[in-house]
Design an enzyme around this catalytic site. Structure first.
Site, PDB file in Angstrom:
ATOM      1  N   ARG A  71     -25.266 -14.171 -26.523  1.00 32.52           N
ATOM      2  CA  ARG A  71     -25.695 -13.146 -27.028  1.00 32.52           C
ATOM      3  C   ARG A  71     -25.352 -12.017 -26.271  1.00 32.52           C
ATOM      4  NH1 ARG A  71     -31.967 -13.495 -27.505  1.00 32.52           N
ATOM      5  NH2 ARG A  71     -31.352 -15.137 -29.201  1.00 32.52           N
ATOM      6  N   HIS A 116     -29.400 -16.329 -23.152  1.00 24.57           N
ATOM      7  CA  HIS A 116     -28.169 -16.305 -24.096  1.00 24.57           C
ATOM      8  C   HIS A 116     -27.000 -15.576 -23.635  1.00 24.57           C
ATOM      9  CE1 HIS A 116     -30.157 -18.676 -27.370  1.00 24.57           C
ATOM     10  NE2 HIS A 116     -31.230 -17.829 -27.170  1.00 24.57           N
ATOM     11  N   ASP A 123     -29.955 -21.920 -29.566  1.00 21.47           N
ATOM     12  CA  ASP A 123     -31.107 -22.127 -30.598  1.00 21.47           C
ATOM     13  C   ASP A 123     -30.693 -22.866 -31.683  1.00 21.47           C
ATOM     14  OD1 ASP A 123     -32.585 -20.123 -28.926  1.00 21.47           O
ATOM     15  OD2 ASP A 123     -31.912 -18.515 -30.183  1.00 21.47           O
TER      16      ASP A 123
END
Length: 202
Positions: A71, A116, A123
């Site tokens: 992320r 992340h 996830d």
């Protein structure tokens, strides 16, 4: 792509994914900054451990469906800015019906620095290989409520068993669970434990 990172589907062949933050189907109600394609990125070490998890799940009749991996920091910043905005109720009922959006950070569902962004968190959930159906877990992905905690009350025996199955698969493949989110796992021996990256997923 940053050196040391890969699209996970290029290593974990046959894995399913739905990169929620690249779509309108997430708690912000729109695609998130930094997600330019609907694919999931992670470190090579994450990919290799996920391959082990996929193989272990398959021996039990299950496959892996991934929702998020690496992320970008800009996406985390987008979450923080969104959480500070006035409530508009567009996604509240679906994702955080029992808290205010301003509580997401204090309750541990949104963080200003995300694991992340180090590239070795994932996830995910399980699906049945024979039917393709997702297994019931008692709450949806990103449901910000005690119902999503590993020790949640109020979920069925089957849902609790499915969470335990996913946790066993992941822990036996080199991952650690996060107590507040049944879907979130971090690689135990992550290669960049102190680095937070910001390159876009594209």
């Amino acid at each position: 792509m940053e050196i040391g990172f890969t699209f996970l589907d290029e290593i974990v062949h046959g894995v399913r994914w739905d990169a929620k933050y690249a779509t309108w189907d997430n708690f912000t109600g729109k695609p998130v900054d930094g997600y330019e394609v609907n694919r999931i990125v992670g470190t090579y070490e994450l990919a290799e451990s996920l391959l082990k998890a996929k193989e272990l799940a398959a021996t039990q009749g299950y496959g892996l469906l991934l929702w998020d991996g690496y992320r970008p920091k800009r996406a985390v910043n987008c979450f923080m800015q969104w959480a500070a905005q006035p409530e508009n109720n567009l996604t509240k009922e679906s994702y955080y019906p029992n808290i205010d959006r301003t509580e997401m950070i204090s309750k541990g569902y949104v963080a200003s620095k995300s694991s992340h962004s180090r590239g070795s968190a994932i996830d995910l959930t399980l699906y049945r290989l024979d039917t393709g159906e997702l297994v019931p877990m008692g709450s949806r992905f990103d449901f910000m409520d005690e119902r999503s905690h590993h020790a949640a009350n109020g979920i069925s025996c089957n849902e609790a068993q499915n969470r335990r199955r996913l946790r066993s698969i992941m822990e036996n493949s080199g991952f650690e669970a996060y107590s507040l989110e049944w879907w979130h796992y971090v690689l135990r021996d992550e290669p960049y434990p102190n680095s937070y990256f910001d390159f876009p997923v594209k």
